[in-house]
Scaffold this active site. Structure first.
Site, mmCIF file in Angstrom:
data_model
loop_
_atom_site.group_PDB
_atom_site.id
_atom_site.type_symbol
_atom_site.label_atom_id
_atom_site.label_comp_id
_atom_site.label_asym_id
_atom_site.label_seq_id
_atom_site.Cartn_x
_atom_site.Cartn_y
_atom_site.Cartn_z
ATOM 1 N N GLN A 50 0.839 -1.195 0.000
ATOM 2 C CA GLN A 50 0.000 0.000 0.000
ATOM 3 C C GLN A 50 0.876 1.247 0.000
ATOM 4 O OE1 GLN A 50 -1.414 -0.596 4.362
ATOM 5 N NE2 GLN A 50 -2.209 1.409 3.807
ATOM 6 N N ARG A 51 0.349 2.315 -0.554
ATOM 7 C CA ARG A 51 1.117 3.533 -0.742
ATOM 8 C C ARG A 51 1.810 3.999 0.551
ATOM 9 N NH1 ARG A 51 0.941 7.430 -4.959
ATOM 10 N NH2 ARG A 51 -0.643 6.275 -6.090
#
Lengths: 302, 181
Positions: free
Chosen positions: B71-72
């Site tokens: 995830q970012r």
């Protein structure tokens, strides 16, 4: 290898000869069969139900044995109790409490198996964006957790504010399916204040974590505990009636809050510590469930 | 017993350890790939918060596989795991065409990292079991893999879900390492 052989031999001698002998002697001396003795010795709770469960499992009587098979969830508890009293010669007039004590235990045992099946079905049902109910519930989750912020669109970076990974939460439920989703929703619906509180703490600048993702990981933990029989302690202590899915969701809400406290107590260096701390927390919960009296809930209003 | 442990020790010294870094966007299938490499059940996967690590034996190698969340928010931590990496495995969700550009940008950045310079890269074009998956050659083109000159690279179509193609990828990876060492 020898020690393994020896322990196999020993356990087969124990279960086929010594245990029945001991039971026979005790039965002669006390005048009561094992099931009856348990209901006299133990009060309601995990200890009693687990002992009954074990005794049923080890029984050589085909009727009794089949009651406890994992696939047998359609047990008629009242009928089965009557049948067992017949098999074991238990006179209801003499042992007036047996019937109610035993049927309580049996219904808890059968209830746990039923719950396992129900949960498995929910877990294997994937979240589907074609399902209008699923979609509505997803928006409901947003509104419950973020009452003051409008969700700009269904696909939006805003989902990361409540701890999903990207713009569309649907890819995050994965192996926990609708079970993971329903538990997130249940927490925010039934413990709204507590859920918002945990969410806001998950935004901590130093010790922050992704709320929804951690929630789905906690669902996985609960699923493992349920499947391995570990939650029997809690459910058998919780109430006389069989456990329901709501009871399981309540455990989730409790564990989410407990994990949040644990996380802040541990002061992790960063989010990369999650795996290690999750395992540590899991071990602590298993440890607590080994205590026969454990109930995983907060005392009223504390 | 004594002989056995002695044999094991001799074998142990011969078995080479490889540090493998498993990266890619969230929902690419990194954890499923990791579990399928380790022959574990893949039906209970949850999103990775943090990382997972497993050691897998293959062709006399100990593969230490580091699977880092995609995830970012977690991507800034990737660099903490670059050191001493023998192979980079980059996993792509071939059916997620909308994020093909994003995954390409992340890969380009990784290939520019000094600590990963010269490290062979193996791209898994995952989720080939889905009908909407783009073929591996399209992905290779989309990511300009053919312009990579400073290291060995390979793209492998696979499905971590069914296991198809995974073994081929690992064979390439071990060959690439044997050549290097």
């Amino acid at each position: 290898m020898w020690s393994e052989l020896w322990s196999n031999l020993w356990s087969s001698i124990f279960f086929s000869i010594l245990r029945p002998m001991l039971k026979w002697i005790l039965r002669r001396v006390t005048g009561k069969c094992e099931l009856l003795r348990i209901t006299y010795e133990e009060n309601h709770g995990s200890q009693r139900t687990k002992r009954i469960e074990k005794s049923l499992k080890l029984s050589h009587q085909p009727f009794i044995k089949q009651l406890i098979l994992p696939e047998n969830v359609d047990v008629e508890v009242t009928e089965a109790t009557k049948e067992i009293m017949k098999i074991k010669d238990i006179v209801p007039e003499v042992h007036s409490r047996f019937s109610s004590s035993f049927s309580c235990c049996l219904s808890q045992v059968v209830g746990y198996k039923k719950l396992q099946n129900e949960v498995e079905l929910m877990r294997t049902t994937p979240y589907s964006s074609d399902n209008i109910h699923h979609e509505n519930k997803l928006l409901q989750l947003w509104n419950l957790l973020m009452p003051d912020t409008k969700l700009e669109s269904r696909i939006s970076r805003q989902w990361t504010d409540i701890g999903f990974q990207g713009e569309d939460p649907k890819t995050d439920f994965r192996g926990m399916g609708m079970l993971g989703f329903n538990q997130l929703l249940y927490f925010s619906e039934n413990y709204t204040k507590e859920a918002r509180n945990v969410l806001s703490q998950s935004h901590h600048p130093q010790y922050g974590y992704s709320y929804a993702i951690v929630g789905i990981n906690l669902t996985s933990m609960i699923y493992t505990l349920l499947k391995g029989g570990k939650l029997r302690t809690h459910f058998y202590n919780l109430k006389q009636a069989p456990a329901t899915i709501q009871d399981l969701h309540d455990v989730y809400c409790y564990l989410f809050q407990e994990f949040n406290k644990f996380w802040f107590r541990e002061k992790p260096k960063d989010i990369m510590e999650f795996g290690r701390l999750r395992d540590k927390f899991h071990k602590q919960i298993i440890e607590r469930l080994r205590e026969p009296r454990t109930i995983l809930q907060y005392n009223n209003k504390d | 017993m004594g002989l056995l442990s002695l044999l094991r020790r001799i074998r142990g010294t011969q078995a080479k350890e490889l540090r493998i870094l498993l990266l890619g966007l969230d929902n690419a299938g990194k954890t499923t790939l990791l579990k399928s490499l380790a022959s574990e059940d893949i039906s209970h996967i949850t999103p990775t918060q943090g990382f997972n690590i497993k050691t897998v034996q293959s062709a006399g190698f100990h593969l230490n596989v580091w699977d880092i969340g995609g995830q970012r928010k977690i991507r800034p931590y990737w660099k903490n795991y670059f050191e001493n990496t023998d192979i980079l495995i980059y996993v792509i969700d071939s059916a997620d065409r909308k994020r093909l550009e994003e995954t390409g940008e992340e890969l380009t950045e990784l290939l520019e990292e000094e600590k990963l310079s010269g490290v062979p890269v193996m791209v898994f074009a995952n989720k080939q079991d889905l009908v909407t998956a783009a073929p591996a050659c399209d992905i290779a083109e989309g990511l300009n893999l053919h312009q990579i000159r400073d290291r060995e690279w390979h793209i492998q179509a696979c499905s971590a879900q069914t296991g198809e193609g995974v073994k081929h990828g690992i064979d390439w990876l071990i060959k690439a390492c044997s050549k290097k060492k």
